[in-house]
Design an enzyme around this catalytic site. Structure first.
Site, PDB file in Angstrom:
ATOM      1  N   GLU A 256       0.889  -1.172   0.000  1.00 32.85           N
ATOM      2  CA  GLU A 256       0.000   0.000   0.000  1.00 32.85           C
ATOM      3  C   GLU A 256       0.914   1.205   0.000  1.00 32.85           C
ATOM      4  O   GLU A 256       1.611   1.455   0.977  1.00 32.85           O
ATOM      5  CB  GLU A 256      -0.850   0.015   1.276  1.00 32.85           C
ATOM      6  N   CYS A 295      -3.162   8.554   3.504  1.00 35.27           N
ATOM      7  CA  CYS A 295      -2.833   8.053   2.164  1.00 35.27           C
ATOM      8  C   CYS A 295      -3.981   8.290   1.200  1.00 35.27           C
ATOM      9  O   CYS A 295      -3.776   8.362  -0.006  1.00 35.27           O
ATOM     10  CB  CYS A 295      -2.516   6.574   2.249  1.00 35.27           C
TER      11      CYS A 295
HETATM   12  P1  NAP Z   1       8.449   4.627   4.676  1.00 38.24           P
HETATM   13  O1  NAP Z   1       9.639   5.437   4.958  1.00 38.24           O
HETATM   14  O2  NAP Z   1       8.424   3.783   3.464  1.00 38.24           O
HETATM   15  O3  NAP Z   1       8.225   3.742   5.990  1.00 38.24           O
HETATM   16  C1  NAP Z   1       7.148   2.875   6.122  1.00 38.24           C
HETATM   17  C2  NAP Z   1       7.518   1.738   7.021  1.00 38.24           C
HETATM   18  O4  NAP Z   1       8.554   0.964   6.415  1.00 38.24           O
HETATM   19  C3  NAP Z   1       8.037   2.143   8.392  1.00 38.24           C
HETATM   20  O5  NAP Z   1       7.566   1.233   9.345  1.00 38.24           O
HETATM   21  C4  NAP Z   1       9.554   2.016   8.232  1.00 38.24           C
HETATM   22  O6  NAP Z   1      10.203   1.760   9.440  1.00 38.24           O
HETATM   23  C5  NAP Z   1       9.629   0.805   7.335  1.00 38.24           C
HETATM   24  N1  NAP Z   1      10.858   0.674   6.580  1.00 38.24           N
HETATM   25  C6  NAP Z   1      11.566   1.659   5.988  1.00 38.24           C
HETATM   26  N2  NAP Z   1      12.619   1.119   5.349  1.00 38.24           N
HETATM   27  C7  NAP Z   1      12.571  -0.215   5.550  1.00 38.24           C
HETATM   28  C8  NAP Z   1      13.383  -1.310   5.144  1.00 38.24           C
HETATM   29  N3  NAP Z   1      14.461  -1.142   4.382  1.00 38.24           N
HETATM   30  N4  NAP Z   1      13.034  -2.551   5.557  1.00 38.24           N
HETATM   31  C9  NAP Z   1      11.940  -2.745   6.300  1.00 38.24           C
HETATM   32  N5  NAP Z   1      11.134  -1.748   6.719  1.00 38.24           N
HETATM   33  C10 NAP Z   1      11.447  -0.498   6.337  1.00 38.24           C
HETATM   34  O7  NAP Z   1       7.150   5.503   4.577  1.00 38.24           O
HETATM   35  P2  NAP Z   1       6.700   6.698   5.506  1.00 38.24           P
HETATM   36  O8  NAP Z   1       7.404   7.908   5.071  1.00 38.24           O
HETATM   37  O9  NAP Z   1       6.746   6.304   6.933  1.00 38.24           O
HETATM   38  O10 NAP Z   1       5.154   6.766   5.139  1.00 38.24           O
HETATM   39  C11 NAP Z   1       4.628   7.736   4.298  1.00 38.24           C
HETATM   40  C12 NAP Z   1       4.210   7.117   3.003  1.00 38.24           C
HETATM   41  O11 NAP Z   1       3.324   6.056   3.242  1.00 38.24           O
HETATM   42  C13 NAP Z   1       3.455   8.097   2.154  1.00 38.24           C
HETATM   43  O12 NAP Z   1       4.037   8.144   0.893  1.00 38.24           O
HETATM   44  C14 NAP Z   1       2.051   7.540   2.059  1.00 38.24           C
HETATM   45  O13 NAP Z   1       1.435   7.734   0.848  1.00 38.24           O
HETATM   46  C15 NAP Z   1       2.248   6.101   2.326  1.00 38.24           C
HETATM   47  N6  NAP Z   1       1.055   5.549   2.953  1.00 38.24           N
HETATM   48  C16 NAP Z   1       0.273   4.707   2.236  1.00 38.24           C
HETATM   49  C17 NAP Z   1      -0.856   4.171   2.815  1.00 38.24           C
HETATM   50  C18 NAP Z   1      -1.748   3.223   2.070  1.00 38.24           C
HETATM   51  O14 NAP Z   1      -2.580   2.596   2.703  1.00 38.24           O
HETATM   52  N7  NAP Z   1      -1.621   3.098   0.778  1.00 38.24           N
HETATM   53  C19 NAP Z   1      -1.172   4.479   4.133  1.00 38.24           C
HETATM   54  C20 NAP Z   1      -0.347   5.337   4.826  1.00 38.24           C
HETATM   55  C21 NAP Z   1       0.780   5.871   4.231  1.00 38.24           C
HETATM   56  P3  NAP Z   1      10.942   2.913  10.273  1.00 38.24           P
HETATM   57  O15 NAP Z   1       9.910   3.860  10.683  1.00 38.24           O
HETATM   58  O16 NAP Z   1      11.513   2.152  11.409  1.00 38.24           O
HETATM   59  O17 NAP Z   1      11.955   3.511   9.360  1.00 38.24           O
END
Ligand code: NAP
Length: 521
Positions: A256, A295
């Site tokens: 997602e 999102c």
């Molecule tokens: P992110 O940086 O991709 O992080 C999301 C999750 O992934 C966090 O728990 C993060 O952990 C983890 N993560 C990051 N790098 C990783 C790796 N190499 N291996 C395993 N886990 C890893 O995203 P974000 O900035 O927090 O979230 C914002 C984005 O999420 C926005 O672009 C939004 O559109 C999207 N979003 C989508 C939805 C949907 O339902 N489609 C819902 C909400 C948000 P850490 O925090 O520990 O780094």
């Protein structure tokens, strides 16, 4: 300062080494620290598979539903304390916090109700038996049963309660144990929730684990029997999909990701009409609720060129009324962004959008915040831009600014023009259209449906009751193609499919009927 633990292999464990700091985004004060260094993730995965999986698979759907019901009740009973955690760590206003926490308990309760309907079964028949041989004695029957591994859930920072619960509800009801990893920056709420579950002994051992902090090498231990459901940025989603063990073992992955959700004002929905007012309400809510960190929030607003000035002025009026500041204070309806990194990204995003669009309210400059110390907090003013050349614009269709920011774009008033613009988002979670015109509704459905997971049509008849497009409902699927990650969650019982193995069983009808309860073709 409080040190958060992780709950793995049936025990709460404190990580060692360098700690990550969780802050209050209103004051920038440190709230808690956490680390997962030293945690044996191979053991965590093995424990969930060996203890949690068999315990769940021994239960009927109705019994698994009782676990979900207990989880929902615990959230509800501790709602006030959980709201405080969300205000402190996620910068939620009280109303934002309720959206997250009540969304979590509501989704768990919804799946508990579905479980009751499924009753005493442990697996599901999928369709009727079909005759395969010369006689009706040789039949085939599809069934769906729980996968035998563990479901790892990696969540985004914006919905620490709902994100944990909506994924766990489907997995647990389907019969798979869960290891949930909230985003580190806002993990306090998920941590408090799982503490409540373990204190109440709400779940059998190994059914729900929590990783509070970096996932370390957790994902490298996943194999073909496991699943990974990820919510976050497209870039991280891509990295996880391409991990050698994930790609190599065909680990089932659900992503997602980002989305440039559109809201389209139909040519018939003139200013002053109920449908027009519903459109304004939904757009303004999506810009301000959770400081735009949803999102599903509307990022691109399409209005007929003939009314664009009026729409702009009406939205500016509504956004001007929004009170930004300390989310703990009554009357404040826009809190801070969750982290300093988000603040940097959103400011850079607004600047990028402003290279081809005009800021009409908000922007990156300083502004008044209620009850916030000077120079503190990760605040962005609700921001509206107008793009007058949407056919040649690039960033507005390509760059998700994950904050209280949206861009207004004119279209000709014809469906084919706005359909072409909406499609430039290259796959979205949701698009909403506000119209009472059936022909326009039909053109929009067939023009944009293949590019979305969900479409919402606002109209006069439902203006007073429909939740806006930003609200994800457990009855309806959540996810979307392309940029949105290609995933699908929820949607009632559809949400169980990801955690289930569908198998075609072929054999003699009397035997299959005796074992599976298969129906005759
Ligand atoms: P992110 O940086 O991709 O992080 C999301 C999750 O992934 C966090 O728990 C993060 O952990 C983890 N993560 C990051 N790098 C990783 C790796 N190499 N291996 C395993 N886990 C890893 O995203 P974000 O900035 O927090 O979230 C914002 C984005 O999420 C926005 O672009 C939004 O559109 C999207 N979003 C989508 C939805 C949907 O339902 N489609 C819902 C909400 C948000 P850490 O925090 O520990 O780094």
């Amino acid at each position: 300062m409080e040190t958060l633990e992780s709950y793995v292999a049936g025990a709460w464990i404190t990580g060692t080494g360098k700690m990550s700091i969780l802050v209050n985004p209103t004051t920038e004060e440190a709230l808690a620290q956490t680390s997962t260094e030293g945690i044996d993730f191979a053991r965590a995965v093995a424990y969930a598979r060996a203890e949690g999986g068999p315990a769940l698979r021994a239960l009927t759907f109705a019994q698994r539903g009782e676990l979900l019901r207990a989880m929902a009740r615990i959230l509800h009973a501790n709602r006030d304390a959980l709201i405080e955690s969300a205000i402190l760590n996620a910068g939620n206003t009280r109303s934002d916090a309720k959206f997250d926490i009540d969304g979590a308990s509501g989704t768990l309760a919804h799946y508990a109700d579905l479980a009751k309907e499924l009753g005493e079964q442990r697996f599901l028949l999928d369709g009727d038996a079909v005759q395969l041989g010369r006689t009706a004695r040789f039949v085939g029957q599809h069934i769906s049963l729980p996968r035998s591994g563990v479901a790892v859930h990696v969540n985004a920072f914006n919905f620490p309660a709902w994100g944990l619960a909506e994924k766990a509800a489907c997995a647990i009801l389907a019969g798979m144990p869960v290891i949930s990893k909230p985003a580190t920056s806002t993990a306090l709420l998920a941590y408090r929730i799982v503490k409540l579950f373990t204190e109440a002994k709400a779940l059998p051992d190994g059914v729900l684990s929590l990783v509070t902090g970096s996932p370390g090498d957790l994902l490298t231990h996943l194999g073909g029997e496991d699943v990974l459901a990820f919510t976050g940025s497209s870039d991280t989603g891509k990295t996880l999909r391409l991990m050698p063990n994930i790609a190599g073992n065909s680990v089932r992955v659900n992503v997602e990701a980002d989305s440039l959700n559109g809201a389209v004002l139909g040519p018939d929905a003139g200013p002053g009409s109920d449908t027009y007012n519903m459109f304004l309400r939904d757009v303004a809510r999506d810009i301000t609720q959770k400081a735009g960190q949803k999102c599903t929030a509307i990022r691109r607003i399409f209005a007929p060129a003939s009314v664009i000035d009026q729409v702009r002025d009406d939205l500016v009026d509504r956004l001007r009324d929004a009170k930004v500041g300390d989310p703990a204070l009554d009357g404040v309806n826009v809190g801070p962004l969750a982290t300093a990194a988000q603040l940097r990204d959103i400011r850079a995003g607004i600047e990028r959008l402003a290279t081809e669009s005009k800021i009409v309210i908000g922007g990156t400059g300083d502004f008044e915040k209620v009850g916030v110390a000077a120079g503190k907090g990760y605040f962005v003013a609700p921001t509206l831009l107008v793009n007058e050349a949407p056919d040649s614009a690039r960033h507005v269709h390509d760059h998700e600014v994950f904050g209280p920011v949206a861009t207004l774009l004119p279209y000709s008033g014809k469906a084919d023009h706005v359909i072409a613009q909406v499609r430039k988002g290259r796959g979205g979670l949701v698009c909403s259209t506000y119209t009472d015109d059936r022909a326009f509704t039909a053109e929009m459905i067939f023009g944009i449906a293949p590019y979305h997971g969900r479409l919402m049509f606002g109209s006069e008849k439902i203006a007073d009751q429909a939740p806006g497009p930003g609200t994800v409902l457990p009855q309806m699927i959540h996810g979307g193609p392309g940029r949105a990650g290609g995933g699908e969650e929820l949607g009632g019982l559809r949400g169980l499919a990801f955690y289930s193995q569908r198998v075609a069983i072929q054999g003699a009808r009397p035997i299959l009927e005796a074992v599976l309860g298969a129906k005759k073709s």
